[in-house]
Scaffold this active site. Sequence first.
Site, mmCIF file in Angstrom:
data_model
loop_
_atom_site.group_PDB
_atom_site.id
_atom_site.type_symbol
_atom_site.label_atom_id
_atom_site.label_comp_id
_atom_site.label_asym_id
_atom_site.label_seq_id
_atom_site.Cartn_x
_atom_site.Cartn_y
_atom_site.Cartn_z
ATOM 1 N N GLU A 37 0.828 -0.920 0.028
ATOM 2 C CA GLU A 37 -0.002 0.138 0.086
ATOM 3 C C GLU A 37 0.803 1.213 -0.080
ATOM 4 O OE1 GLU A 37 -3.038 -0.115 3.261
ATOM 5 O OE2 GLU A 37 -3.775 -1.960 2.308
ATOM 6 N N ASN A 62 -13.175 4.700 13.870
ATOM 7 C CA ASN A 62 -14.424 4.140 14.321
ATOM 8 C C ASN A 62 -14.476 3.816 15.797
ATOM 9 O OD1 ASN A 62 -12.777 1.950 12.989
ATOM 10 N ND2 ASN A 62 -14.138 0.865 14.456
ATOM 11 N N ASP A 104 -18.475 1.247 11.193
ATOM 12 C CA ASP A 104 -16.700 1.311 11.129
ATOM 13 C C ASP A 104 -16.682 2.600 9.971
ATOM 14 O OD1 ASP A 104 -14.229 0.761 10.908
ATOM 15 O OD2 ASP A 104 -14.549 -1.065 9.591
ATOM 16 N N LYS A 154 -15.193 7.276 4.502
ATOM 17 C CA LYS A 154 -16.004 6.003 4.346
ATOM 18 C C LYS A 154 -17.512 6.130 4.192
ATOM 19 C CE LYS A 154 -13.134 2.184 6.512
ATOM 20 N NZ LYS A 154 -13.211 1.149 7.714
ATOM 21 N N CYS A 173 -10.534 -16.764 12.161
ATOM 22 C CA CYS A 173 -9.799 -17.057 10.984
ATOM 23 C C CYS A 173 -10.056 -16.312 9.715
ATOM 24 C CB CYS A 173 -9.613 -18.518 10.613
ATOM 25 S SG CYS A 173 -9.632 -19.448 12.007
ATOM 26 N N HIS A 224 -8.123 -15.261 6.284
ATOM 27 C CA HIS A 224 -8.144 -16.518 5.208
ATOM 28 C C HIS A 224 -9.540 -16.499 4.433
ATOM 29 C CE1 HIS A 224 -4.473 -18.330 6.267
ATOM 30 N NE2 HIS A 224 -4.759 -18.042 7.652
ATOM 31 N N MET A 226 1.366 -16.372 10.892
ATOM 32 C CA MET A 226 0.374 -17.225 11.286
ATOM 33 C C MET A 226 0.600 -17.389 12.858
ATOM 34 S SD MET A 226 -2.446 -18.976 11.219
ATOM 35 C CE MET A 226 -3.234 -20.119 12.413
HETATM 36 O O1 LIG Z 1 -10.232 0.838 13.289
HETATM 37 C C1 LIG Z 1 -8.810 0.807 13.042
HETATM 38 O O2 LIG Z 1 -8.169 1.027 13.884
HETATM 39 C C2 LIG Z 1 -8.602 0.331 11.639
HETATM 40 C C3 LIG Z 1 -7.281 0.104 11.179
HETATM 41 C C4 LIG Z 1 -6.753 -0.176 10.078
HETATM 42 C C5 LIG Z 1 -5.415 -0.460 9.607
HETATM 43 O O3 LIG Z 1 -4.724 -0.156 10.672
HETATM 44 O O4 LIG Z 1 -4.922 -0.708 8.686
HETATM 45 C C6 LIG Z 1 -7.850 -0.367 9.018
HETATM 46 C C7 LIG Z 1 -9.240 -0.079 9.495
HETATM 47 N N1 LIG Z 1 -9.504 0.336 10.770
HETATM 48 C C8 LIG Z 1 -10.465 -0.259 8.687
HETATM 49 O O5 LIG Z 1 -11.470 0.036 9.047
HETATM 50 C C9 LIG Z 1 -10.268 -0.612 7.322
HETATM 51 O O6 LIG Z 1 -11.136 -0.548 6.579
HETATM 52 C C10 LIG Z 1 -9.006 -0.884 6.683
HETATM 53 C C11 LIG Z 1 -8.463 -1.223 5.708
HETATM 54 C C12 LIG Z 1 -7.102 -1.525 5.787
HETATM 55 C C13 LIG Z 1 -6.204 -1.777 4.738
HETATM 56 O O7 LIG Z 1 -5.141 -1.363 4.731
HETATM 57 O O8 LIG Z 1 -6.700 -2.687 3.813
HETATM 58 N N2 LIG Z 1 -6.663 -0.908 7.015
HETATM 59 C C14 LIG Z 1 -7.720 -0.651 7.885
HETATM 60 CA CA LIG Z 2 -11.859 0.288 11.607
#
Ligand SMILES: O=C(O)c1cc(C(=O)O)c2c(n1)C(=O)C(=O)c1cc(C(=O)O)[nH]c1-2
Ligand SMILES: [Ca+2]
EC number: 1.1.2.-
Length: 739
Positions: A97, A299, A344, A371, A651, A655, A694
């Site tokens: 990313e 969130n 969220d 979001k 999981c 997964h 894991m």
């Molecule tokens: O609530 C959180 O603390 C938190 C952390 C993260 C993160 O650290 O990657 C994501 C999300 N939420 C989240 O809601 C989300 O949709 C998300 C997508 C991703 C990703 O990198 O694919 N991280 C996160």
């Molecule tokens: Ca989140």
Amino acid sequence: MISAVFGKRRSLSRTLTAGTICAALISGHAVMASADDGQGATGEAIIHADDHPGNWMTYGRTYSEQRYSPLDQINRSNVGNLKLAWYLDLDTNRGQEGTPLVVDGVMYATTNWSMMKAVDAATGKLLWSYDPRVPGNIADKGCCDTVNRGAAYWNGKVYFGTFDGRLIALDAKTGKLVWSVNTIPPEAQLGKQRSYTVDGAPRIAKGRVIIGNGGSEFGARGFVTAFDAETGKVDWRFFTVPNPKNEPDHAASDSVLMNKAYQTWSPTGAWTRQGGGGTVWDSIVYDPVADLVYLGVGNGSPWNYKYRSEGKGDNLFLGSIVALKPETGEYVWHFQETPMDQWDFTSVQQIMTLDLPINGETRHVIVHAPKNGFFYIIDAKTGEFISGKNYVYVNWASGLDPKTGRPIYNPDALYTLTGKDWYGIPGDLGGHNFAAMAFSPKTGLVYIPAQQVPFLYTNQVGGFTPHPDSWNLGLDMNKVGIPDSPEAKQAFVKDLKGWIVAWDPQKQAEAWRVDHKGPWNGGILATGGDLLFQGLANGEFHAYDATNGSDLFHFAADSGIIAPPVTYLANGKQYVAVEVGWGGIYPFFLGGLARTSGWTVNHSRIIAFSLDGKSGPLPKQNDQGFLPVKPPAEFDSKRTDNGYFQFQTYCAACHGDNAEGAGVLPDLRWSGSIRHEDAFYNVVGRGALTAYGMDRFDSSMNPTEIEDIRQFLIKRANETYQREVDARKNTAGIPEQLP
Ligand SMILES: O=C(O)c1cc(C(=O)O)c2c(n1)C(=O)C(=O)c1cc(C(=O)O)[nH]c1-2
Ligand SMILES: [Ca+2]
């Protein structure tokens, strides 16, 4: 010239006048920053980024995070000739990313597992790499893959966060460690349900490195910390939700939390034990015009508002943008986009600043596509709500109050209060997630990597029960978002969509769109060549005409792209580069259903293009992924229901829902370890594969429960074996009957 100046800069302290002179040399501007503004040479260079456009010095290229580069050697008339200049295979095959930085011909790229690579930006030659050795058993402490979104550069050093919570400063020339600190203070680390991971890019303002963290899906109390860039000493800390006892934390946030935020929570909700959430896991922006730092706040934890706060209060500062003073972390203003969050709906998505003509007057504003699906325009200095309009289809609110910007809720969407299931759009992954949007001052449009991923919100019955080592949402873990009847699943799959919205912020309306195959595509780069660059979930890299969306170039990068491209000059020549590597939460969690965006296997690389590149196409690799293996014929059907529950609880987030993988992590239906009880227990119970990410689960499940999961996996393998074999015969590789 730039290189020479930058070479010297390392010896300059960030507040010296020498730094200011240096900055003036770089920018070629007569205007000098005042000697005590703390920005130093690097900060001035970022502020005057357009004077040396060959570099990409901070996450969003400039402090405004517009991801617009004025470079135009590559433009609409010649982009069709773009060619692969170089590629660098990465040593982590999970989601990538990162936004690479480029400073004087050197690229600094962070990759999965928080690794850092310095690369010759002209050739792709690896100059040095740094592996912080994040322990493998940390992977399940974060919700969404062991990703990393990027680094910060300041005064000869590069900075990045690690998944296990460290912030690291390296010498940019040599890759040698300068300092490393644990960003999670002992008092935040309260027991098993407080889970913190760091995957966002740090930002630097006035000599302070600011970093947040993630963890609200598990149990966390959000905060950001500012560290001195030279020494790594803590300068200030700001918590985004109140102290559970309304006591001082001896942090910059004390007064506003005690006087303003605490009153918006119930004194005895589950938040007092679970942290409340509000993690700042992505966007932190310094705005030199307003001289403020903006935090995008996440969130609630747990998600369920009834359990979290007994259905009471707006829960500040969840789902908000909060503005602070950079020197002290002192609160200045906030704007809450999603009061009473239960979906969220993080507001962590990229915060961009623009100078926008509004009613005949140019205003300095924040534009934001969080979001929740609304595009907000907010006064940057005061936080005043100017306007907001949905940029994707939304069903949770009919609009925003034109005066206050507060959502006008659909009462059915408040599922924790009604007690009834809610099929929400956007769902938990948002109308737009971490994939960065871009703005072109030439077209006046904001380009948003938009998506539609519904989520079926279902309350946990019988009160809130947290599970150590798993998501703690206060939702029914058997469902976790995806309907389970075959018909409803088919409808859900039809609802999955991804596209670029070209959004006109002056009209607050869509100008045009480019449709993609499905959700979870990469971030966007806009350039002076009137181009947009974007990598897609199906593994293609594209250039589009920024004025109308025409597709002008595409390249097969072979693995889904979720990262945003950058552009830079090396030896005077323009390159466009992007990290390739399918992953993040969407394929992990949706598993087999995520394949509708395009079927790819993870081959992680950095790829770079130029007009005279000579390195394409990429070498052919396995594009079939984990092949179906005939499973054991027998399973105990009395155990599979509990196995399903355990699987979905512990999981599925990695997964795949209902045990169907998406081409990144092992698809457990075809895993050799399901063939024998001991082999399976060795991995799941004893941690035979912790080095690969894991974790062991013997503290959360007993051997019987773990064996139940194995029985469930064998059942699922039998149910799906033939359709997966058949699917490999389709060109798309997608089963005809998905569920
Ligand atoms: O609530 C959180 O603390 C938190 C952390 C993260 C993160 O650290 O990657 C994501 C999300 N939420 C989240 O809601 C989300 O949709 C998300 C997508 C991703 C990703 O990198 O694919 N991280 C996160
Ligand atoms: Ca989140």
